[in-house]
Design an enzyme around this catalytic site. Sequence first.
Site, PDB file in Angstrom:
ATOM      1  N   GLN A 142       0.817  -1.209   0.000  1.00  0.00           N
ATOM      2  CA  GLN A 142       0.000   0.000   0.000  1.00  0.00           C
ATOM      3  C   GLN A 142       0.855   1.266   0.000  1.00  0.00           C
ATOM      4  OE1 GLN A 142      -3.489  -0.252  -0.434  1.00  0.00           O
ATOM      5  NE2 GLN A 142      -2.614  -2.266  -0.872  1.00  0.00           N
ATOM      6  N   HIS A 158       1.565   3.117  -3.358  1.00  0.00           N
ATOM      7  CA  HIS A 158       0.570   3.927  -4.037  1.00  0.00           C
ATOM      8  C   HIS A 158       0.967   5.396  -4.097  1.00  0.00           C
ATOM      9  CE1 HIS A 158      -3.006   1.541  -5.016  1.00  0.00           C
ATOM     10  NE2 HIS A 158      -2.798   0.841  -3.932  1.00  0.00           N
ATOM     11  N   GLU A 190      -8.917   2.505   6.127  1.00  0.00           N
ATOM     12  CA  GLU A 190      -9.496   2.141   4.832  1.00  0.00           C
ATOM     13  C   GLU A 190      -9.425   0.619   4.655  1.00  0.00           C
ATOM     14  OE1 GLU A 190      -8.739   3.090   0.075  1.00  0.00           O
ATOM     15  OE2 GLU A 190      -7.150   3.417   1.543  1.00  0.00           O
ATOM     16  N   HIS A 191      -8.251   0.061   4.838  1.00  0.00           N
ATOM     17  CA  HIS A 191      -8.052  -1.388   4.784  1.00  0.00           C
ATOM     18  C   HIS A 191      -7.510  -1.851   6.138  1.00  0.00           C
ATOM     19  CE1 HIS A 191      -6.894   0.281   0.759  1.00  0.00           C
ATOM     20  NE2 HIS A 191      -7.745  -0.638   0.326  1.00  0.00           N
ATOM     21  N   ASP A 236      -7.783  -5.395  -3.722  1.00  0.00           N
ATOM     22  CA  ASP A 236      -7.560  -4.390  -4.756  1.00  0.00           C
ATOM     23  C   ASP A 236      -7.963  -4.895  -6.135  1.00  0.00           C
ATOM     24  OD1 ASP A 236      -6.589  -2.458  -3.043  1.00  0.00           O
ATOM     25  OD2 ASP A 236      -4.487  -3.022  -3.317  1.00  0.00           O
ATOM     26  N   HIS A 289     -52.036  22.233   7.944  1.00  0.00           N
ATOM     27  CA  HIS A 289     -51.805  20.802   7.752  1.00  0.00           C
ATOM     28  C   HIS A 289     -53.056  20.009   8.130  1.00  0.00           C
ATOM     29  CE1 HIS A 289     -47.647  21.978   7.370  1.00  0.00           C
ATOM     30  NE2 HIS A 289     -47.236  20.728   7.240  1.00  0.00           N
TER      31      HIS A 289
END
Length: 440
Positions: free
Chosen positions: A270, A273, A339-340, A373, A432
Amino acid sequence: MISRIDLRGRRPSRRELLAVLPRAELDVEHAAAAVAPILAQVRADGARALRDLSERFDGVRPQHVRVPAAAIEDALAVLDPRVRAALEETIRRVRQVHGAQRPQDFTVDVAPGARVRQRWVPVRRVGLYVPGGLAVYPSSVVMNVVAAQEAGVGSLAVVSPPQKERDGLPDPVVLATCALLGVDEVYAVGGAQAVAMLAYGAAGSDEVDGETLCEPVDVITGPGNVYVAAAKRLVRGFVGIDAEAGPTEIAILADGTADASHVAADLVSQAEHDPLAAAVLVTPSVELAGAVEAKLVDRSEVTMNRERVVTALRGSQSAIVLVDDLEAGLDVVNAYGAEHLEVQTVDAGAWADRVTSAGAIFVGPWSPVSLGDYMAGSNHVLPTGGCAHFASGLGVHSFVRAVQVIEYDADALAEVADRVVALADAEGLPAHGEAVRARF
């Protein structure tokens, strides 16, 4: 190579954990100030602005804003057969999982003659952003497109930055993936200008070869850099968005039974990235921490994206967090909301079931994040920056709306008429109640 945070001997509160845990910082507000004029330029000048901005930011002025159908077909024709086979299997698995996500309509008869139905209705049209910066992301095409298709969206537009070395076309593997998915509306546009085009649509006076320009969409999804995130923030409310995606994150909850080589490999996977990618190991094992540190040094020396990996691992967003035991580690990962999240422990499934905040959870030594992924069948467009505390990853639910349908007959309305009037009067809204009385 990577810093340590030692939480042993104390049990920090949630507030204290949020203050001490590493996190990448993005100045979206600053980016938004730079992006706002771009959105206005595209909204005013359409195709001309898109070409001008591509020339400015991507170094190429695309002849076609919309990619010609022939270019999409040609990209598929020359696609590496191994890559094609892998993409086709990814599509099959992702479609299988997302097909099961479709929510069901329901009807409730709340009383005789009184019925409420709920229908799930797909949005009319979506725009799907596929990045094209430090890496190529055909997998993101799959994740965005399949989720929208399985939701029943009728109109899809894919955008991806033009490549200078490709004569202004997006990456050919991205185009080939669109062809595999049956998507023929693809635009060679990236960055904030792509978000603007999707949100507002685009027309212009410099159309080329009768080019059909983009109609506005209802929802924009897909990850991108800080400028894409800022643009999505500015158009939110005018259109729907999935999230303001930040740099990727991996957290690993591991005990002394975990394989240090596996853990280090997953952290590096990761980190490659983005220099701002976050890699976090949470463990009660000092021995594992030391072994992982050594493996990170070894792997960083030989990986292709070495500079990017080293920068990410040395950054303030990455760390090894030492805790007293797995219970304390669970507190840490739930506060972090990665995230992961990988769980590599004894009884990993049981620990994973107690996680309350994570975009996706990968259980045991044979479920690495990189599987998600590409090939797990799950979606890899996931909440970052702690948004997993309140948000979900991309899925069919991102492209549908719940619409309630109310059907009462005269007797059913009469039964509750006095109660409606009582509540209307209590709220100081007598009209109403009068709207109900008028029927009787």
